[in-house]
Write a protein that holds these residues in place. Structure first.
Motif, PDB file in Angstrom:
ATOM      1  N   GLN A 171       0.998  -1.461   8.247  1.00 41.55           N
ATOM      2  CA  GLN A 171       1.687  -0.803   7.395  1.00 41.55           C
ATOM      3  C   GLN A 171       2.959  -1.304   7.299  1.00 41.55           C
ATOM      4  OE1 GLN A 171       2.097   3.167   9.190  1.00 41.55           O
ATOM      5  NE2 GLN A 171      -0.099   3.671   8.577  1.00 41.55           N
ATOM      6  N   VAL A 203       0.941  -1.325  -0.080  1.00 42.58           N
ATOM      7  CA  VAL A 203      -0.032   0.022  -0.022  1.00 42.58           C
ATOM      8  C   VAL A 203       0.863   1.029   0.080  1.00 42.58           C
ATOM      9  CG1 VAL A 203      -1.631   1.278   1.365  1.00 42.58           C
ATOM     10  CG2 VAL A 203      -1.939  -1.146   1.097  1.00 42.58           C
ATOM     11  N   SER A 204       0.762   2.184  -0.953  1.00 34.51           N
ATOM     12  CA  SER A 204       1.157   3.436  -0.904  1.00 34.51           C
ATOM     13  C   SER A 204       0.726   4.374   0.088  1.00 34.51           C
ATOM     14  CB  SER A 204       1.415   4.045  -2.563  1.00 34.51           C
ATOM     15  OG  SER A 204       2.055   5.189  -2.516  1.00 34.51           O
ATOM     16  N   LEU A 205       1.397   4.722   1.114  1.00 32.96           N
ATOM     17  CA  LEU A 205       0.646   5.824   2.060  1.00 32.96           C
ATOM     18  C   LEU A 205       0.692   7.188   1.394  1.00 32.96           C
ATOM     19  CD1 LEU A 205       1.575   3.973   5.307  1.00 32.96           C
ATOM     20  CD2 LEU A 205      -0.497   3.741   3.827  1.00 32.96           C
ATOM     21  N   CYS A 249      -4.746   0.902   7.368  1.00 34.77           N
ATOM     22  CA  CYS A 249      -3.440   1.576   7.349  1.00 34.77           C
ATOM     23  C   CYS A 249      -3.960   3.135   7.752  1.00 34.77           C
ATOM     24  CB  CYS A 249      -2.620   1.793   6.235  1.00 34.77           C
ATOM     25  SG  CYS A 249      -1.657   0.334   5.510  1.00 34.77           S
ATOM     26  N   ILE A 252      -1.725  -0.208  13.851  1.00 35.26           N
ATOM     27  CA  ILE A 252      -1.783   0.438  12.527  1.00 35.26           C
ATOM     28  C   ILE A 252      -0.223  -0.052  11.923  1.00 35.26           C
ATOM     29  CG2 ILE A 252      -1.794   2.661  11.395  1.00 35.26           C
ATOM     30  CD1 ILE A 252      -3.771   3.416  13.358  1.00 35.26           C
ATOM     31  N   SER A 253       0.579   0.173  12.858  1.00 32.19           N
ATOM     32  CA  SER A 253       2.124   0.235  12.424  1.00 32.19           C
ATOM     33  C   SER A 253       2.309  -1.193  12.071  1.00 32.19           C
ATOM     34  CB  SER A 253       3.112   0.645  13.738  1.00 32.19           C
ATOM     35  OG  SER A 253       3.003   1.673  13.986  1.00 32.19           O
ATOM     36  N   SER A 302       3.874  -3.037   3.413  1.00 32.36           N
ATOM     37  CA  SER A 302       4.784  -1.841   2.888  1.00 32.36           C
ATOM     38  C   SER A 302       5.122  -2.061   1.376  1.00 32.36           C
ATOM     39  CB  SER A 302       6.084  -1.751   3.765  1.00 32.36           C
ATOM     40  OG  SER A 302       7.117  -1.153   3.035  1.00 32.36           O
ATOM     41  N   GLU A 333      -6.082  -1.101   3.265  1.00 32.60           N
ATOM     42  CA  GLU A 333      -6.032   0.400   2.980  1.00 32.60           C
ATOM     43  C   GLU A 333      -6.666   1.187   4.222  1.00 32.60           C
ATOM     44  OE1 GLU A 333      -6.106   0.918  -2.054  1.00 32.60           O
ATOM     45  OE2 GLU A 333      -7.901   1.179  -0.657  1.00 32.60           O
TER      46      GLU A 333
END
Length: 394
Positions: free
Chosen positions: A373, A210-212, A316, A369-370, A377, A313
């Protein structure tokens, strides 16, 4: 090392994934290209191989004479010419269907040149006669040849009468490649491959990343009373569970707003209760993540997912998800601390929503959440693909 990725579509998750790999390769000093048929990219080294003429020709031929891979001849010849002029060390295949390429010419070229191939299984098209998903029916035709296909014509990449031949052609071509390495994006897809003709091929599991966004965009006002329930899809169709979601909105009542991000036809919007808010298609990830963060819960009524990126998503962004317990969905929900509904009904979704909201279990902790993510990543994903390319390089 020269890597060439080939995908039919440069949009949404496909664009984020291929561009992330491409950018990482360039940053590591590798030579990288992305060849795509539809969509848009502004990155250097990304090349659209479908011209306006070839697109219109393919559409005309498919409408006039039915779906057939041969109608993508001009796109494929242009793609092969680039490969001939820029011989790759590894070719990475992503999505090839919807008339984007004549796959038999493409795979025969790779066989002749003995180029290592990485094939990421974003859906199940590679092992079927022409469909992309089969679990909702359910169908096991891919285990025995895809004859007498039960799928509707609109859900197939070829005419129904050709599914058996298409299956045999794919099987022969893929199994004849001298160096083919499959990539599964979820444990469920890996399990499906073990039942297919590709079960003997080397396989790695690399989940999509996922591109944050770095910042969030402001949102237009959304009518809301008790809670905002969010659904996200590119197109709101029966496959994405739009009928169940509209029924769910009626059961929840006007105190709850169901916000649906994605394309919705006029008929769908007309049939929706007053507490459904259609936000339209969102191509900007900053705005999309703003919708996730504004929501109290995220839900999906899809029955067929090879991973379920909207669950990732949402997590995240700190939002808990609810989804139906089929295909890859339960495993993904477990990883993102979501909730699985075991009965596919609007009442079951309503009870799950009200239960989570009443217990105040709709948000994830900072630690959760961390963890999500890190697990998804996009940088880590790109690093793993580069390591795979290096291991396959001739």
């Amino acid at each position: 090392m020269r890597i060439i990725q080939i995908t039919g579509f440069m949009a949404d998750a496909q664009k984020a994934i291929t561009e992330a790999i491409h950018s990482h390769l360039l940053a590591m000093g590798e030579e990288s290209y992305i060849l795509y048929a539809k969509g848009h990219s502004e990155l250097p080294g990304t090349i659209r191989y479908e011209s306006t003429f070839s697109r219109l020709f393919t559409r005309f031929m498919r409408k006039a004479f039915g779906k057939h891979p041969a109608f993508s001849l001009f796109q494929t010849l242009r793609l092969l010419r680039f490969l001939q002029n820029n011989p790759p060390d590894v070719i990475h295949l992503h999505v090839l269907h919807h008339g984007c390429v004549q796959e038999n010419l493409l795979l025969r070229y790779r066989k002749r040149k003995r180029i290592p191939v990485v094939f990421t299984l974003h859906d199940l098209w590679a092992v079927t006669g022409g469909c992309y998903h089969y679990a909702a029916l359910p169908c096991t035709g891919y285990e025995s040849g895809c004859r007498n296909c039960p799928k509707a014509k609109a859900q197939l990449d070829v005419e129904r009468c050709r599914t058996g031949k298409s299956y045999e052609r794919k099987k022969q071509l893929l199994l004849s490649l001298p160096s083919l390495h499959l990539v599964s994006i979820s444990p469920w897809v890996k399990g499906e491959m073990a039942k297919s003709f590709l079960k003997g091929c080397p396989l790695s599991m690399i989940p999509n990343g996922v591109s944050l966004p770095e910042t969030l965009q402001s949102l237009p006002p959304i009518p809301k009373k008790n809670a905002l329930i969010l659904g996200v899809a590119a197109h709101w169709t029966k496959e994405k569970g739009i009928d169940l979601l509209l029924e769910l909105a009626g059961l929840l009542g006007e105190k709850y707003t169901l916000c649906l991000v994605g394309h919705a036809t006029a008929d769908v919007q007309k049939a929706a209760p007053a507490n459904v808010h259609f936000a339209g298609y969102c191509k900007d990830k900053e705005q999309l993540f703003a919708y996730y963060q504004a929501a109290d819960l995220h839900i999906s009524a899809s029955k067929e997912e090879t991973l379920g990126m909207t669950f990732v998503e949402a997590a995240c962004a700190g939002v808990r998800s609810i989804g139906y317990g089929s295909t890859a969905i339960p495993d993904t929900l477990k990883q993102v601390h979501g909730h699985v509904v075991t009965s596919y009904s609007a009442a079951a979704y309503r009870d799950a929503i009200l239960g989570l909201l009443a217990q105040k279990e709709n948000r994830l902790s900072h630690a959760q959440i961390s963890q999500v993510q890190a697990a998804f990543s996009i940088t880590r994903m790109a690093e793993r693909y580069r390591a795979l390319y290096l291991s396959m390089k001739n």
